[in-house]
Design a protein around this motif. Structure first.
Motif, PDB file in Angstrom:
ATOM      1  N   ARG A  75     -63.965  33.835  41.783  1.00 49.37           N
ATOM      2  CA  ARG A  75     -65.362  33.780  42.222  1.00 49.37           C
ATOM      3  C   ARG A  75     -65.891  32.627  41.669  1.00 49.37           C
ATOM      4  NH1 ARG A  75     -69.457  37.626  38.951  1.00 49.37           N
ATOM      5  NH2 ARG A  75     -69.193  36.768  36.900  1.00 49.37           N
ATOM      6  N   ARG A  76     -67.171  32.260  42.620  1.00 53.20           N
ATOM      7  CA  ARG A  76     -67.889  31.095  41.830  1.00 53.20           C
ATOM      8  C   ARG A  76     -69.093  31.517  41.002  1.00 53.20           C
ATOM      9  NH1 ARG A  76     -68.948  25.561  44.237  1.00 53.20           N
ATOM     10  NH2 ARG A  76     -70.449  24.585  42.679  1.00 53.20           N
ATOM     11  N   ASP A  77     -69.117  30.974  40.175  1.00 50.25           N
ATOM     12  CA  ASP A  77     -70.289  31.270  39.109  1.00 50.25           C
ATOM     13  C   ASP A  77     -71.104  29.897  38.543  1.00 50.25           C
ATOM     14  OD1 ASP A  77     -71.854  32.552  37.306  1.00 50.25           O
ATOM     15  OD2 ASP A  77     -70.635  32.564  35.809  1.00 50.25           O
ATOM     16  N   GLY A  78     -72.030  29.540  39.556  1.00 52.65           N
ATOM     17  CA  GLY A  78     -72.846  28.533  39.082  1.00 52.65           C
ATOM     18  C   GLY A  78     -71.871  27.222  39.494  1.00 52.65           C
ATOM     19  N   ASP A  79     -71.915  26.362  38.299  1.00 52.38           N
ATOM     20  CA  ASP A  79     -71.040  25.120  38.558  1.00 52.38           C
ATOM     21  C   ASP A  79     -69.631  25.401  38.424  1.00 52.38           C
ATOM     22  OD1 ASP A  79     -73.145  23.535  39.658  1.00 52.38           O
ATOM     23  OD2 ASP A  79     -73.622  23.019  37.677  1.00 52.38           O
ATOM     24  N   VAL A 137     -65.805  27.774  38.448  1.00 56.56           N
ATOM     25  CA  VAL A 137     -64.881  28.780  39.095  1.00 56.56           C
ATOM     26  C   VAL A 137     -64.215  29.617  38.115  1.00 56.56           C
ATOM     27  CG1 VAL A 137     -62.782  28.984  40.651  1.00 56.56           C
ATOM     28  CG2 VAL A 137     -64.662  27.139  41.175  1.00 56.56           C
ATOM     29  N   GLU A 138     -64.367  31.043  38.452  1.00 61.09           N
ATOM     30  CA  GLU A 138     -63.742  31.831  37.441  1.00 61.09           C
ATOM     31  C   GLU A 138     -62.583  32.426  38.128  1.00 61.09           C
ATOM     32  OE1 GLU A 138     -66.648  34.695  36.207  1.00 61.09           O
ATOM     33  OE2 GLU A 138     -67.672  33.502  34.749  1.00 61.09           O
ATOM     34  N   ILE A 139     -61.473  32.692  37.497  1.00 62.63           N
ATOM     35  CA  ILE A 139     -60.079  33.356  37.953  1.00 62.63           C
ATOM     36  C   ILE A 139     -59.810  34.223  36.603  1.00 62.63           C
ATOM     37  CG2 ILE A 139     -57.780  32.979  38.530  1.00 62.63           C
ATOM     38  CD1 ILE A 139     -58.195  29.921  39.107  1.00 62.63           C
ATOM     39  N   ALA A 140     -60.130  35.578  37.086  1.00 61.75           N
ATOM     40  CA  ALA A 140     -59.864  36.712  36.150  1.00 61.75           C
ATOM     41  C   ALA A 140     -58.736  37.273  36.232  1.00 61.75           C
ATOM     42  CB  ALA A 140     -60.976  37.511  36.119  1.00 61.75           C
ATOM     43  N   VAL A 141     -57.812  37.690  35.211  1.00 62.96           N
ATOM     44  CA  VAL A 141     -56.762  38.264  35.247  1.00 62.96           C
ATOM     45  C   VAL A 141     -56.997  39.695  34.377  1.00 62.96           C
ATOM     46  CG1 VAL A 141     -54.157  38.630  34.604  1.00 62.96           C
ATOM     47  CG2 VAL A 141     -55.394  36.481  35.210  1.00 62.96           C
ATOM     48  N   THR A 142     -56.840  40.846  35.130  1.00 60.49           N
ATOM     49  CA  THR A 142     -57.380  42.285  34.407  1.00 60.49           C
ATOM     50  C   THR A 142     -56.104  43.058  34.418  1.00 60.49           C
ATOM     51  OG1 THR A 142     -59.379  42.123  35.410  1.00 60.49           O
ATOM     52  CG2 THR A 142     -58.891  44.143  34.520  1.00 60.49           C
ATOM     53  N   ASP A 143     -55.959  43.623  33.234  1.00 49.11           N
ATOM     54  CA  ASP A 143     -54.700  44.684  33.192  1.00 49.11           C
ATOM     55  C   ASP A 143     -55.086  45.823  32.482  1.00 49.11           C
ATOM     56  OD1 ASP A 143     -54.399  44.945  29.938  1.00 49.11           O
ATOM     57  OD2 ASP A 143     -54.279  42.673  30.353  1.00 49.11           O
ATOM     58  N   ARG A 144     -54.478  47.179  32.332  1.00 46.65           N
ATOM     59  CA  ARG A 144     -54.866  48.149  31.957  1.00 46.65           C
ATOM     60  C   ARG A 144     -53.774  48.475  30.677  1.00 46.65           C
ATOM     61  NH1 ARG A 144     -58.156  52.109  33.839  1.00 46.65           N
ATOM     62  NH2 ARG A 144     -59.393  51.526  36.015  1.00 46.65           N
ATOM     63  N   GLY A 145     -53.507  47.542  29.889  1.00 46.95           N
ATOM     64  CA  GLY A 145     -52.629  47.542  29.088  1.00 46.95           C
ATOM     65  C   GLY A 145     -53.187  48.187  27.678  1.00 46.95           C
ATOM     66  N   ILE A 146     -52.349  47.619  26.610  1.00 45.78           N
ATOM     67  CA  ILE A 146     -52.875  48.326  25.307  1.00 45.78           C
ATOM     68  C   ILE A 146     -54.107  47.806  24.753  1.00 45.78           C
ATOM     69  CG2 ILE A 146     -50.546  48.632  24.646  1.00 45.78           C
ATOM     70  CD1 ILE A 146     -50.654  46.200  22.886  1.00 45.78           C
ATOM     71  N   GLY A 147     -54.747  46.872  25.151  1.00 44.76           N
ATOM     72  CA  GLY A 147     -55.919  46.342  24.819  1.00 44.76           C
ATOM     73  C   GLY A 147     -55.711  45.521  23.493  1.00 44.76           C
ATOM     74  N   ILE A 148     -56.933  44.857  22.944  1.00 45.41           N
ATOM     75  CA  ILE A 148     -56.997  44.202  21.701  1.00 45.41           C
ATOM     76  C   ILE A 148     -58.255  44.732  20.983  1.00 45.41           C
ATOM     77  CG2 ILE A 148     -56.983  42.131  20.923  1.00 45.41           C
ATOM     78  CD1 ILE A 148     -56.306  41.045  23.560  1.00 45.41           C
ATOM     79  N   ALA A 149     -57.868  45.010  19.780  1.00 49.92           N
ATOM     80  CA  ALA A 149     -59.000  45.455  18.950  1.00 49.92           C
ATOM     81  C   ALA A 149     -59.947  44.383  18.640  1.00 49.92           C
ATOM     82  CB  ALA A 149     -58.318  45.769  17.494  1.00 49.92           C
TER      83      ALA A 149
END
Length: 418
Positions: free
Chosen positions: A289-293, A295-307
């Motif tokens: 997506r575009r966020d102001g000036d 561009v954001e590329i997001a990678v999302t997972d449902r893994g173990i996560g990080i403390a």
């Protein structure tokens, strides 16, 4: 001539004289303004000393400060009107011997605010009992040397494991030369370790180029959709092996200024990281997506996560949130460090949202094509020297319920599935 006539004539002469005097004064002023100011040698010396990047202190035979510049006070060599004791003692020895001496003037105790970590002084004789202390801030050199030592130690440790494994496996193959099943089994392990070693060397070279003085490729307009498509292609085999489907949003037609190869490498590393720390059949998604000036590329997972206490360390070289899982999947511990430096070299950043047992979202932010330099520069991370631990990670804040509260990262409207 009447008295009135004499008075009028006198007034006229006075006016003419005043006008002539004014013209002469203006002419003299113009001539004076065109001439440079006359500076004495003392004035020039004062200017040189005060403009020096180093701290300069002149001491007399009694160790009293005769002259110093503001930089000397900033480095802590001069406090009030007193010079540092170490510099004064060194000045006494130099005055007696007539030889140049180096002295460590690093702060002995913490001071409020930002301060240099290492200050090196050179004391030189000036004659007639006078000495000069020339102090420089060596903090950057000290930090870089610490980074180099840590890097060499880490690389030595990481290379020792696959090299040692290759030697042991080669011996096992020789011992089992008559057993084709064992030879095949050990040979497959040799191939695995060799592949891991090759990948480690490749990533070390890439990281050294990103952190070093080597000139980066020229930035050009790069379509984000092509970067996503190529990164998905690189990660397809790993995703199939892990039994994970990677979902993406629709084409965005967004464009960034950057180097296509580096951007694809960064996004591929984020995808590989998501796949390595996700259970089979769990979703991984990519959104843009575009966020102001930016561009954001997001990678999302449902893994173990990080403390939370580990989130500031995941971008360090060789750091692994789960060492056993990372080694089992062939991870080198350099992937996220490369992502961080690619983002920084593009004038952007990488952000992290994570929660143990829920998953993670890594967001790569790169200035959009045509974005104003001033706007992009406001959020640019410095590429130059980084601290020894490389811990300047930008973390996305989270609310009490764990829902992302910063820029929509990890939220449904950003394509995340947290």
């Amino acid at each position: 001539m009447t008295a009135l006539g004499y008075i009028a004539l006198s007034i006229g002469l006075l006016l003419i004289g005043a006008l002539a005097g004014s013209l002469i004064a203006r002419s003299a002023a113009r001539r004076t303004a065109g001439k440079p100011a006359v500076l004495t040698v003392s004035d020039l010396v004062q200017r040189v000393v005060h403009s020096s990047h180093n701290g300069v202190v002149v001491l007399n035979s009694f160790g009293d400060v005769v002259l110093h510049n503001p930089r000397a006070a900033a480095l802590g060599v001069v406090k009030g009107s007193q010079v540092d004791d170490r510099a004064r003692k060194a000045a006494e020895l130099v005055s007696q011997s007539g030889e140049v001496m180096e002295v460590d003037l690093s702060p002995l105790q913490s001071r409020v605010g930002r301060q240099p970590e290492a200050v090196r002084g050179e004391v030189r004789p000036l004659g007639d009992g006078f000495t000069v202390v020339d102090a420089s801030d060596e903090s950057d050199a000290v930090r870089l040397e610490a980074i180099r030592r840590d890097f060499v130690a880490n690389v030595s440790h990481e290379l020792k494991t696959p090299v040692g494994a290759l030697a042991l496996l080669a011996e096992a193959v020789l011992d089992a030369a008559d057993d084709q099943v064992e030879v095949r089994r050990f040979s497959s392990k040799i191939l695995h370790e060799a592949t891991r070693l090759g990948r480690l060397v490749t990533e070390l070279i890439a990281l050294s180029r990103l952190q070093g003085a080597e000139q980066l490729p020229e930035m050009t307009p790069v379509p984000v959709d092509e970067v996503v498509r190529e990164a998905l292609g690189r990660s397809r085999l790993a995703a199939e092996s892990a039994g994970i489907d990677i979902d993406t949003d629709g084409p965005s037609e967004l464009v960034v200024d950057g180097d296509r190869t580096l951007l694809v490498t960064a996004l591929s590393n984020l995808l590989d990281n998501a796949l390595a720390y996700s259970p089979p059949d769990s979703p991984v998604s990519v959104s843009r997506r575009r966020d102001g000036d930016f561009v954001e590329i997001a990678v999302t997972d449902r893994g173990i996560g990080i403390a939370l206490d580990q989130q500031h360390r995941v971008f360090e070289r060789f750091y692994r949130a789960d060492p056993a899982r990372s080694r089992a999947t062939g991870g080198t511990g350099l992937g996220l460090a490369i992502v961080k430096h690619v983002a920084a070299n593009h004038g952007g950043e990488v952000r992290l949202w994570s929660r143990p047992g829920t998953g993670s979202t890594f967001t790569l932010r790169i200035p959009a094509h045509g974005a104003s330099a001033s706007s992009a520069g406001d959020e640019e991370q410095p590429r130059a020297e980084q601290d020894a631990a490389d811990r300047d990670t930008t973390l996305v804040p989270t609310g009490a319920d764990g829902v992302d509260t910063g820029n929509g990262v990890g939220s449904p409207d950003h394509g995340g599935k947290l």
